[in-house]
Enzyme design. Structure first.
Site, PDB file in Angstrom:
ATOM      1  CB  SER A  92      50.846  40.661  44.913  1.00 13.69           C
ATOM      2  OG  SER A  92      51.033  41.707  43.986  1.00 13.69           O
ATOM      3  CG  ASP A 113      44.896  37.462  41.752  1.00 13.98           C
ATOM      4  OD1 ASP A 113      43.880  36.774  41.543  1.00 13.98           O
ATOM      5  OD2 ASP A 113      45.976  37.268  41.161  1.00 13.98           O
ATOM      6  CG  HIS A 137      50.180  39.601  40.981  1.00 15.76           C
ATOM      7  ND1 HIS A 137      49.438  40.406  41.812  1.00 15.76           N
ATOM      8  CD2 HIS A 137      49.376  38.554  40.673  1.00 15.76           C
ATOM      9  CE1 HIS A 137      48.254  39.864  42.003  1.00 15.76           C
ATOM     10  NE2 HIS A 137      48.191  38.732  41.315  1.00 15.76           N
TER      11      HIS A 137
END
EC number: 3.1.1.61
Length: 336
Positions: free
Chosen positions: A14, A133, A41
């Site tokens: 990310s 995540d 992401h």
């Protein structure tokens, strides 16, 4: 018959992940004998240059994943915006399953998919990013006999994802990004010892099915036996059910949240509400000031005093709220 090897590498990143991914692919050799699936992401409406950047960063070809494309060793497949990147045997599939932790593509979806379809042949890699995540997906890979590799949090631009991953699993390797490529090359060349991989749990299969089939299944979380959490989904405002004891939640549409991501989403929602309140206070102060001026011009002193009090109170409250909002540090967003 040749011995099985770890031939599927899934990597998630990310914020700060572009630098880490470039360092990783730079050190992978041209004859790397495994497929590499990268999920980062991305904003749904964005145009990502990540595949082009990675293609230029190392000897392996990198491409935006296409639905149905065969998985080939020595190729880097990059998840496109607004699609989950999953595996289906020896091919890649893209879906618009429900968002997870507010993201599509989601790292957990990619990792769980590899855990289900490739099991012990999978190596999961968690890189720089905020929140958590990928942690649940990495745990699924390990539970299916795969390996966990995590960027050293001290080396990551944003340590949240690596730290969360290390809290979720006992990673075999924790390394700076510049050392990941050489380590992965060794891991994928070692023949797997014959062993019975634990079968996917019912929960893992359900989570993977939701990412693959989305809301076409109807209620994505079938079962009133799942306990209600008392929280609401930031995506659809539906009730969240607690999927497991580790703090994983899903609504009946299928949106998935970890406790940490849910807290972050509610924090964003809270800040949005405060900015709306600030705008209302500013507008109310401005309108009260105008009415105060009109009342003074018409010699309505009682009304002038009332509007003056309202304008001052709203201006003071707005200033206090503005200082508080400006003191908050927004979470970084990944780009590319």
């Amino acid at each position: 018959m040749p011995a099985a090897r770890r031939d599927v590498v899934v990597a998630g990143a990310s914020a700060g992940g572009v630098e880490a991914l470039r360092a990783l692919v730079r050190t992978l050799p041209a004859d790397f004998p495994a497929s590499v699936l990268v999920t980062m992401h991305l904003s749904p409406g964005s145009r990502s240059a990540l595949a082009m950047i990675l293609d230029r960063s190392g000897p392996l070809p990198a491409t935006v994943a296409a639905h149905g494309a065969p998985l080939r060793p020595g190729v880097v497949y990059v998840a496109p915006p607004d699609r989950h990147l999953l595996t289906d045997g020896d091919s890649v599939i893209l879906t618009r399953g429900p968002t997870e932790n507010g993201h599509r593509p989601a790292i957990n979806a990619t990792f769980r998919s590899a855990a289900v379809t490739a099991g012990p042949r999978t190596v999961g890699v968690i890189l720089s990013g905020t929140l958590d995540d990928g942690s649940a997906g990495l745990r699924a890979i390990v539970e299916r006999g795969g390996l966990a590799v995590v960027q050293d949090p001290a080396d990551a631009l944003y340590a949240g994802m690596p730290e969360s991953a290390l809290a979720a699993v006992d990673a075999e390797y924790v390394l700076p990004a510049s050392e990941l490529g050489a380590t992965l090359d060794k891991l994928v060349r070692v023949p797997l010892e014959p062993a019975d991989a634990p079968p996917p749990t019912a929960s893992l299969l359900l989570e993977d099915r939701i990412a693959r089939d989305g809301v076409r299944l109807g209620a994505a979380v079938p079962g009133s036996d799942l306990p209600p959490s008392g929280y609401t989904c930031p995506d659809c405002q539906g009730s969240l059910l607690q999927v497991d004891e580790t703090g994983q939640y899903r609504c009946r549409i299928g949106h998935a949240w970890s406790a940490e991501a849910l807290l972050g989403a509610h924090d964003t929602e809270f800040q949005r509400a405060l900015w709306t309140a600030l705008r209302s206070l500013d507008e109310k102060a401005g309108l009260a000031g105008r009415l105060r001026h009109d009342s003074r011009r018409r010699n309505h002193h009682l009304l002038e005093s009332r509007h003056d009090t309202t304008a001052k109170e709203c201006a003071a409250a707005a200033e206090t709220l503005r200082k508080f909002l400006l003191s908050l540090t927004p979470e970084p967003e990944a780009s590319l």
